[in-house]
Design an enzyme around this catalytic site. Structure first.
Site, PDB file in Angstrom:
ATOM      1  N   ASP A 218     103.860 108.479  17.897  1.00  0.00           N
ATOM      2  CA  ASP A 218     103.173 109.030  16.888  1.00  0.00           C
ATOM      3  C   ASP A 218     103.941 110.389  17.200  1.00  0.00           C
ATOM      4  O   ASP A 218     103.522 111.439  17.987  1.00  0.00           O
ATOM      5  CB  ASP A 218     101.717 109.159  17.082  1.00  0.00           C
ATOM      6  CG  ASP A 218     100.879 109.970  15.846  1.00  0.00           C
ATOM      7  OD1 ASP A 218     101.688 110.276  14.892  1.00  0.00           O
ATOM      8  OD2 ASP A 218      99.807 109.886  15.922  1.00  0.00           O
TER       9      ASP A 218
ATOM     10  N   TRP B  61      93.815 111.716  19.304  1.00  0.00           N
ATOM     11  CA  TRP B  61      93.142 112.186  18.123  1.00  0.00           C
ATOM     12  C   TRP B  61      92.384 110.807  17.402  1.00  0.00           C
ATOM     13  O   TRP B  61      92.893 109.777  17.324  1.00  0.00           O
ATOM     14  CB  TRP B  61      94.921 112.078  16.830  1.00  0.00           C
ATOM     15  CG  TRP B  61      94.636 112.356  15.661  1.00  0.00           C
ATOM     16  CD1 TRP B  61      94.013 113.376  15.023  1.00  0.00           C
ATOM     17  CD2 TRP B  61      94.827 111.643  14.509  1.00  0.00           C
ATOM     18  NE1 TRP B  61      94.114 113.445  13.814  1.00  0.00           N
ATOM     19  CE2 TRP B  61      94.524 112.375  13.377  1.00  0.00           C
ATOM     20  CE3 TRP B  61      95.685 110.535  14.372  1.00  0.00           C
ATOM     21  CZ2 TRP B  61      94.906 111.976  11.833  1.00  0.00           C
ATOM     22  CZ3 TRP B  61      95.772 110.032  12.934  1.00  0.00           C
ATOM     23  CH2 TRP B  61      95.553 110.773  11.779  1.00  0.00           C
TER      24      TRP B  61
ATOM     25  N   LYS C  29     102.685 119.156   9.313  1.00  0.00           N
ATOM     26  CA  LYS C  29     102.563 120.172   9.699  1.00  0.00           C
ATOM     27  C   LYS C  29     104.062 120.854   9.811  1.00  0.00           C
ATOM     28  O   LYS C  29     104.107 122.302   9.578  1.00  0.00           O
ATOM     29  CB  LYS C  29     102.415 120.052  11.359  1.00  0.00           C
ATOM     30  CG  LYS C  29     101.342 119.099  11.573  1.00  0.00           C
ATOM     31  CD  LYS C  29      99.881 119.766  11.198  1.00  0.00           C
ATOM     32  CE  LYS C  29      98.873 118.675  10.884  1.00  0.00           C
ATOM     33  NZ  LYS C  29      97.822 118.448  11.855  1.00  0.00           N
TER      34      LYS C  29
END
Ligand code: PLP
Ligand code: TYF
Length: 400
Positions: free
Chosen positions: A211, A130, A247
């Protein structure tokens, strides 16, 4: 005096949405940012979130400052959701949990902790990863380097390269791992591979740093998606875990998440927590309350919790359906013999298509399909109705 300030480049992900907005073509499709859309391509607020918010209004809850470490009820449920309520790390109070400004802010706080207490220690990040990971460690002045992860030849995991690079890193490095649904590759290690990764990390005295931005959103199961983190925790290792509710609860703009530091004793956890608070105080003083209350209400209430799981399965299921339809459309339309099965093997919100920068540019300039230049498309921004169109665009761009 501000005359000397130069123009900053747009964010490679969030900048795509800006370009999308400026396009007036009816066919345009925004597959840039990873944000869930309905089949009608509209943003979605979860029913459980609306219910939790109604409860908050009914109860007349206030907007007082939170403590620096955040809402206690949130910190409790978020750590339990991650590790499982009966996990020894929870029972023995070995986890320092601090509410953060979503995943990004939690990662940034952990980076500040590393910079302060492990000066010179390196963070190993996957190649690719990311995009914001690099920014976060750069801004925190934490040195980083990459380990091999994605192999374009197999469109899979370069497991041997990954292990070799983790082995070769200086002892005591931090190893940043995507807990599930790797962004952007969409490829995760198998449970057996996770065990081997843990072996090497232990051998080298490295500290794993997870993460977790997609718990429940990858497979549809909260427990399955936390499997990697729990496997490491079960070995009694110290670890860092950043969490995000952007999310899985669709709370993108509420900025709600947490940083968890698993220590070897309750005492150490208390000390680490005090230092995390010390780092947070001069940066933003204390975190926002609204999202924390929503999470605490949803996760802490058995009925809402079950409803949440059903909604998450629905979202994860919709993404799996468009994944399948895109694969079918590509396989039916493409006459070149290319094997598209990698699309089905990838998990999470994204598909890493293998389109290069010029081909991604063709997707946008000719087909009005907005995506990041690394070839990633967000399937969460795709509908069944648009799969055929997207397949035409991809085939045209690949053979361009
Ligand atoms: N980490 C990864 C791998 C992500 O994909 C994201 C985006 O969802 C984040 C962290 C953090 O996002 P947020 O700051 O919205 O929680
Ligand atoms: O990768 C993505 O698209 C999501 C959303 O600075 C995102 O993780 C993108 C950029 C960013 C924060 C979140």
């Amino acid at each position: 005096r501000f005359e000397g300030v130069t123009m900053a480049p747009p964010d490679p992900i969030l900048g795509v949405s800006e370009a999308f907005k400026a396009d007036n073509d009816e066919k345009k499709l925004n597959l840039g940012v990873g944000a869930y859309r309905t089949e009608e391509l509209q943003p979605y607020v979860l029913d459980v979130v609306k219910k939790a918010e109604n409860l908050m209004v009914e109860r007349g809850e206030n907007k007082e400052y939170l403590p620096i470490e955040g809402l206690a009820a949130f910190n409790k449920v978020t750590a339990e959701l991650l590790f499982g309520a009966s996990n020894p790390v929870i029972k023995e109070q070995r986890v320092a949990t601090v509410q953060g400004l979503s995943g990004t802010g939690s990662l940034r706080l952990a980076a500040a902790l590393i910079e302060r207490y492990f000066p010179g220690a390196k963070v190993l990040i996957s190649s690719p990863t990311w995009g914001n990971h690099k920014n976060i460690f750069n801004d925190a002045r934490v040195p980083w380097s990459e380990y091999r992860y994605y192999d374009p030849k197999t469109v899979g995991l370069d497991f041997d390269g990954m292990i070799a690079d983790i082995k070769a890193a200086p002892e005591g490095s931090f190893v940043l791992l995507h807990g599930c649904a790797h962004n952007p590759a969409g490829i995760d290690p198998t449970p057996e591979q996770w065990e081997k990764i843990a072996d090497v990390i232990q051998e080298k005295n490295h500290i794993p740093f997870f993460d977790v931005a997609y718990q429940g959103f990858a497979s549809g199961s909260l427990d399955a998606d936390a499997g990697s983190v729990r496997l490491f925790a079960a070995r009694g290792m110290e670890l860092l875990v950043a969490q995000s509710y952007s999310k899985n609860l669709g709370l993108y703009a509420e900025r709600i998440g947490a940083i968890n530091v698993v220590c070897t004793s309750a005492d150490a956890a208390a000390r680490v927590k005090s230092q995390l608070k010390r780092l947070a105080r001069p940066m933003y003083s204390n975190p926002p309350i609204h999202g924390a209350k929503i999470v605490a209400n949803v996760v802490g209430d058995p009925n809402l919790f079950n409803e949440w799981k059903a909604e998450m399965e629905m979202m994860a299921g919709r993404i799996k359906n468009v994944r399948k339809k895109l694969f079918d459309s590509l396989s039916a339309k493409d006459k070149s013999g290319k094997d598209w099965s990698f699309i089905l093997k990838q998990i999470g919100m994204f598909s890493f298509t293998g389109l290069n920068k010029a081909q991604s540019d063709n997707m946008t300039n000719k087909w009005h399909v907005y995506m990041t230049k690394d070839g990633r498309i967000s399937l969460a921004g795709l509908s069944l109705a648009k799969c055929e169109y997207l397949a035409d665009a991809i085939i045209d761009s690949f053979h361009n």
